[in-house]
Design an enzyme around this catalytic site. Structure first.
Site, PDB file in Angstrom:
ATOM      1  N   ARG A   1      11.473  -1.521  11.040  1.00 22.66           N
ATOM      2  CA  ARG A   1      10.417  -1.308  12.106  1.00 22.66           C
ATOM      3  C   ARG A   1      10.342  -2.400  13.168  1.00 22.66           C
ATOM      4  O   ARG A   1      10.432  -3.395  12.739  1.00 22.66           O
ATOM      5  CB  ARG A   1       8.946  -1.183  11.349  1.00 22.66           C
TER       6      ARG A   1
ATOM      7  N   ARG B   1      11.893  -6.081   5.509  1.00 26.48           N
ATOM      8  CA  ARG B   1      11.650  -4.659   4.990  1.00 26.48           C
ATOM      9  C   ARG B   1      12.666  -3.913   5.806  1.00 26.48           C
ATOM     10  O   ARG B   1      12.841  -4.035   6.866  1.00 26.48           O
ATOM     11  CB  ARG B   1      10.215  -4.316   5.213  1.00 26.48           C
TER      12      ARG B   1
ATOM     13  N   ARG C   1      -0.415  -8.688  13.683  1.00 26.82           N
ATOM     14  CA  ARG C   1      -0.615  -8.038  12.632  1.00 26.82           C
ATOM     15  C   ARG C   1      -1.719  -8.281  11.600  1.00 26.82           C
ATOM     16  O   ARG C   1      -2.761  -7.726  10.945  1.00 26.82           O
ATOM     17  CB  ARG C   1       0.428  -7.040  12.033  1.00 26.82           C
TER      18      ARG C   1
ATOM     19  N   LYS D   1       0.764  -1.143   0.101  1.00 24.22           N
ATOM     20  CA  LYS D   1      -0.064   0.047   0.223  1.00 24.22           C
ATOM     21  C   LYS D   1       0.540   1.277   0.097  1.00 24.22           C
ATOM     22  O   LYS D   1       0.506   2.099  -0.849  1.00 24.22           O
ATOM     23  CB  LYS D   1      -0.999  -0.028   1.112  1.00 24.22           C
TER      24      LYS D   1
ATOM     25  N   ARG E   1      -9.430   1.017   8.907  1.00 25.87           N
ATOM     26  CA  ARG E   1      -9.087  -0.399   9.317  1.00 25.87           C
ATOM     27  C   ARG E   1     -10.154  -1.216  10.188  1.00 25.87           C
ATOM     28  O   ARG E   1      -9.908  -2.185  10.512  1.00 25.87           O
ATOM     29  CB  ARG E   1      -7.689  -0.389  10.034  1.00 25.87           C
TER      30      ARG E   1
HETATM   31  P1  AMP Z   1       1.019   0.544   8.908  1.00 23.37           P
HETATM   32  O1  AMP Z   1       2.208   1.633   8.886  1.00 23.37           O
HETATM   33  O2  AMP Z   1      -0.129   1.049   8.145  1.00 23.37           O
HETATM   34  O3  AMP Z   1       1.426  -0.705   8.634  1.00 23.37           O
HETATM   35  O4  AMP Z   1       0.478   0.808  10.540  1.00 23.37           O
HETATM   36  C1  AMP Z   1       1.269   0.502  11.719  1.00 23.37           C
HETATM   37  C2  AMP Z   1       0.585   0.427  12.999  1.00 23.37           C
HETATM   38  O5  AMP Z   1      -0.025   1.710  13.010  1.00 23.37           O
HETATM   39  C3  AMP Z   1      -0.620  -0.625  12.836  1.00 23.37           C
HETATM   40  O6  AMP Z   1      -0.144  -1.756  13.162  1.00 23.37           O
HETATM   41  C4  AMP Z   1      -1.470  -0.044  13.925  1.00 23.37           C
HETATM   42  O7  AMP Z   1      -0.741  -0.126  15.322  1.00 23.37           O
HETATM   43  C5  AMP Z   1      -1.286   1.573  13.460  1.00 23.37           C
HETATM   44  N1  AMP Z   1      -2.459   2.017  12.758  1.00 23.37           N
HETATM   45  C6  AMP Z   1      -1.998   2.342  11.516  1.00 23.37           C
HETATM   46  N2  AMP Z   1      -3.239   2.859  10.777  1.00 23.37           N
HETATM   47  C7  AMP Z   1      -4.436   2.540  11.531  1.00 23.37           C
HETATM   48  C8  AMP Z   1      -5.518   2.702  11.711  1.00 23.37           C
HETATM   49  N3  AMP Z   1      -6.286   3.172  10.560  1.00 23.37           N
HETATM   50  N4  AMP Z   1      -6.129   2.187  12.869  1.00 23.37           N
HETATM   51  C9  AMP Z   1      -5.525   1.757  13.908  1.00 23.37           C
HETATM   52  N5  AMP Z   1      -4.303   1.578  13.957  1.00 23.37           N
HETATM   53  C10 AMP Z   1      -3.539   2.057  12.688  1.00 23.37           C
END
Ligand code: AMP
Length: 213
Positions: free
Chosen positions: A159, A126, A170, A16, A91
């Site tokens: 990360r 990654r 996740r 994404k 989400r």
């Molecule tokens: P990402 O970078 O999109 O993989 O997001 C990393 C982490 O941020 C996720 O595992 C969640 O803990 C938090 N996060 C990101 N976007 C959301 C969302 N829309 N709702 C809730 N938690 C989020």
């Protein structure tokens, strides 16, 4: 007409972020990544960042109220008037409802589909640049010099939530809380499923095609 009010759906590591960065150049609308915004809040040591920390590190979703407030504020910026790429939001069902409640009319949902057995090694290898956020992979897209970003010479890092301990949680959060949104938006006829495997450019071409039909 090509859609410009978009949601990119897909599991962690589906691509994404990578595809959003390409899309923003082509469409000229901002990428709004809640993951990036939350990591930025953590770096800046804000109240929001502190509240989000324990959830993120455990691979769990941050509470809806926090994330919804963040996105509402970002979508109100003038640069989002002509469209936006929502990357990692919504989400949950409550987050999707918040878009509706605020009159935010999404035109297209691109569902990037990648099987778990491909997602896991993608996430585990990654590496991200601390400075510019570019994404690399130790096997599939290594930096020319280990630990140094090809784009800006910044330092790359893994990360904490890309660790083998956190990845399963996740993936679970995605299946349980986010995947049901595909049906939610499919009922409106705005979902396009895109195969997220293979060459980055080929995936990008498929996404553009999905925005045109
Ligand atoms: P990402 O970078 O999109 O993989 O997001 C990393 C982490 O941020 C996720 O595992 C969640 O803990 C938090 N996060 C990101 N976007 C959301 C969302 N829309 N709702 C809730 N938690 C989020």
């Amino acid at each position: 007409m090509r859609a410009t009010r978009l949601i990119l759906l897909g599991g962690p590591g589906a691509g994404k972020g990578t595809q959003s960065k390409r899309l923003l150049e082509t469409l000229g609308v901002p990428q709004i990544s809640t993951g990036d915004l939350l990591r930025e809040a953590r770096r800046a040591g804000t109240e929001l960042g502190n509240q989000a920390k324990s959830f993120m590190d455990a691979g769990a979703l941050v509470p809806d109220s926090l994330v919804v407030a963040l996105v509402k504020e970002r979508l109100a910026q003038p640069d989002a008037a002509g469209g936006y790429i929502l990357d990692g939001f919504p989400r949950t069902a409550a987050q999707a409802a918040a878009l509706d409640d605020n009159g935010i009319a999404v035109e297209r949902v691109v569902n990037l589909v990648v099987p778990d057995e491909v997602l896991v090694p993608r996430l585990a290898g990654r590496r991200i640049c601390r400075e510019c956020g570019s994404s690399f992979h130790v096997d599939f897209h290594p930096t020319r010099v280990e630990g140094v970003c090809d784009v800006c010479q910044g330092q790359t890092y893994q990360r904490a939530d890309d660790s083998a301990e956190v990845i399963p949680q996740r993936l679970r959060a995605y299946v349980e809380q986010t995947a049901p949104l595909v049906e939610f938006y499919a009922a409106r006829g705005i979902v396009r499923t895109v195969d997220g495997q293979g060459d980055m450019e080929a995936i990008f071409a498929r996404i553009l095609e999905a925005l045109d039909r």
